[in-house]
Motif scaffolding. Structure first.
Motif, PDB file in Angstrom:
ATOM      1  N   ASP A 210     -30.782 -11.085  16.472  1.00 41.69           N
ATOM      2  CA  ASP A 210     -31.857 -10.445  15.717  1.00 41.69           C
ATOM      3  C   ASP A 210     -32.830 -11.539  15.253  1.00 41.69           C
ATOM      4  O   ASP A 210     -32.463 -12.421  14.484  1.00 41.69           O
ATOM      5  CB  ASP A 210     -31.274  -9.705  14.508  1.00 41.69           C
ATOM      6  N   LEU A 211     -34.058 -11.460  15.731  1.00 40.41           N
ATOM      7  CA  LEU A 211     -35.048 -12.498  15.426  1.00 40.41           C
ATOM      8  C   LEU A 211     -36.058 -12.062  14.368  1.00 40.41           C
ATOM      9  O   LEU A 211     -37.059 -12.746  14.153  1.00 40.41           O
ATOM     10  CB  LEU A 211     -35.778 -12.903  16.709  1.00 40.41           C
ATOM     11  N   SER A 212     -35.790 -10.943  13.694  1.00 45.43           N
ATOM     12  CA  SER A 212     -36.744 -10.436  12.700  1.00 45.43           C
ATOM     13  C   SER A 212     -36.944 -11.395  11.533  1.00 45.43           C
ATOM     14  O   SER A 212     -38.042 -11.465  10.965  1.00 45.43           O
ATOM     15  CB  SER A 212     -36.327  -9.053  12.192  1.00 45.43           C
ATOM     16  N   SER A 213     -35.955 -12.182  11.174  1.00 46.06           N
ATOM     17  CA  SER A 213     -36.114 -13.128  10.064  1.00 46.06           C
ATOM     18  C   SER A 213     -37.050 -14.279  10.431  1.00 46.06           C
ATOM     19  O   SER A 213     -37.500 -15.023   9.557  1.00 46.06           O
ATOM     20  CB  SER A 213     -34.753 -13.673   9.618  1.00 46.06           C
ATOM     21  N   TYR A 214     -37.371 -14.416  11.709  1.00 51.17           N
ATOM     22  CA  TYR A 214     -38.318 -15.439  12.173  1.00 51.17           C
ATOM     23  C   TYR A 214     -39.708 -14.851  12.458  1.00 51.17           C
ATOM     24  O   TYR A 214     -40.601 -15.550  12.917  1.00 51.17           O
ATOM     25  CB  TYR A 214     -37.808 -16.100  13.458  1.00 51.17           C
ATOM     26  N   GLY A 215     -39.854 -13.537  12.210  1.00 49.72           N
ATOM     27  CA  GLY A 215     -41.106 -12.868  12.550  1.00 49.72           C
ATOM     28  C   GLY A 215     -41.226 -12.623  14.041  1.00 49.72           C
ATOM     29  O   GLY A 215     -42.326 -12.495  14.575  1.00 49.72           O
ATOM     30  N   LEU A 216     -40.072 -12.522  14.713  1.00 46.43           N
ATOM     31  CA  LEU A 216     -40.069 -12.406  16.171  1.00 46.43           C
ATOM     32  C   LEU A 216     -39.268 -11.201  16.664  1.00 46.43           C
ATOM     33  O   LEU A 216     -38.722 -11.209  17.767  1.00 46.43           O
ATOM     34  CB  LEU A 216     -39.506 -13.695  16.788  1.00 46.43           C
ATOM     35  N   ALA A 217     -39.221 -10.138  15.841  1.00 45.61           N
ATOM     36  CA  ALA A 217     -38.573  -8.902  16.283  1.00 45.61           C
ATOM     37  C   ALA A 217     -39.370  -8.341  17.461  1.00 45.61           C
ATOM     38  O   ALA A 217     -40.554  -8.652  17.634  1.00 45.61           O
ATOM     39  CB  ALA A 217     -38.524  -7.895  15.136  1.00 45.61           C
ATOM     40  N   GLU A 218     -38.741  -7.521  18.264  1.00 46.14           N
ATOM     41  CA  GLU A 218     -39.372  -6.999  19.488  1.00 46.14           C
ATOM     42  C   GLU A 218     -40.746  -6.382  19.217  1.00 46.14           C
ATOM     43  O   GLU A 218     -41.711  -6.677  19.915  1.00 46.14           O
ATOM     44  CB  GLU A 218     -38.453  -5.957  20.133  1.00 46.14           C
ATOM     45  N   GLU A 219     -40.873  -5.545  18.193  1.00 47.53           N
ATOM     46  CA  GLU A 219     -42.161  -4.891  17.920  1.00 47.53           C
ATOM     47  C   GLU A 219     -43.218  -5.890  17.436  1.00 47.53           C
ATOM     48  O   GLU A 219     -44.407  -5.699  17.651  1.00 47.53           O
ATOM     49  CB  GLU A 219     -42.020  -3.729  16.924  1.00 47.53           C
ATOM     50  N   GLN A 220     -42.804  -6.972  16.798  1.00 44.29           N
ATOM     51  CA  GLN A 220     -43.749  -8.001  16.360  1.00 44.29           C
ATOM     52  C   GLN A 220     -44.261  -8.818  17.551  1.00 44.29           C
ATOM     53  O   GLN A 220     -45.414  -9.235  17.573  1.00 44.29           O
ATOM     54  CB  GLN A 220     -43.090  -8.931  15.340  1.00 44.29           C
ATOM     55  N   ARG A 221     -43.402  -9.035  18.531  1.00 48.68           N
ATOM     56  CA  ARG A 221     -43.778  -9.862  19.688  1.00 48.68           C
ATOM     57  C   ARG A 221     -44.905  -9.256  20.500  1.00 48.68           C
ATOM     58  O   ARG A 221     -45.736  -9.970  21.040  1.00 48.68           O
ATOM     59  CB  ARG A 221     -42.569 -10.083  20.601  1.00 48.68           C
ATOM     60  N   THR A 222     -44.956  -7.933  20.600  1.00 50.94           N
ATOM     61  CA  THR A 222     -45.999  -7.293  21.407  1.00 50.94           C
ATOM     62  C   THR A 222     -47.381  -7.448  20.776  1.00 50.94           C
ATOM     63  O   THR A 222     -48.387  -7.231  21.440  1.00 50.94           O
ATOM     64  CB  THR A 222     -45.706  -5.792  21.598  1.00 50.94           C
TER      65      THR A 222
END
Length: 167
Positions: free
Chosen positions: A76-88
């Motif tokens: 889970d990369l959400s704590s890095y600002g890199l969740a799947e929806e953020q990446r797009t």
């Protein structure tokens, strides 16, 4: 990326700053080429400022990373600002010609995440062909370059000519 790598296009997207643009190679776009000729094709079409494109490529894809972080499969990369929806919404994509001309272009994507607790740095997720994804800490200059608006990328010359054409 080596000096003989032929570049095709660059897509830059930053939803927070409403940046969504694409640059395409017109000619001589090998990596580190000083004769590269680029065109901005989105949001409008203009000849690009080739020097600005070259500087951007060096700063983004030639960047020295400050630190490499461990990355587990399906982490889970959400704590890095890199969740799947953020990446797009927040990435830089570079397409390069495949050395085997019968195969499609290769995509290198840098997903730009949140700033680290130490100011001036941010998290990046890098996807490369035929390599595992990698999580890095890098300088914030990547985001600064990513957030440049279309007017930065367009060629500002009024007349285009070579010195040999002038008497």
């Amino acid at each position: 990326l080596g000096d003989k790598t032929e570049l095709e296009s660059i897509v830059i997207k930053d939803a927070a700053k409403s940046v969504d643009l694409e640059l395409r190679c017109k000619a001589d776009c090998s990596w580190n080429s000083t004769k590269a000729d680029w065109v901005l094709v989105r949001p409008v079409e203009f000849d690009a400022d080739d020097a600005n494109v070259g500087t951007f490529l060096s700063a983004t894809f030639g960047s020295n990373f400050i630190e490499t972080l461990a990355l587990e499969k399906n982490q889970d990369l959400s704590s890095y600002g890199l969740a799947e929806e953020q990446r797009t919404k927040n990435f830089i994509e570079l397409k390069v010609k495949n050395l085997d001309s019968t195969k499609p272009s290769q995509r290198y994507v840098v997903y730009v995440g949140d700033e680290t607790p130490i100011d001036g740095n941010l998290y990046l997720l890098v996807k490369r062909p035929e390599a595992a994804d990698a999580l890095y800490i890098a300088s914030n200059t990547i985001r600064v370059n990513q957030q440049r608006v279309a007017s930065f990328w367009r060629n500002k010359k009024i007349f285009r000519f070579e010195s040999k054409d002038v008497d």
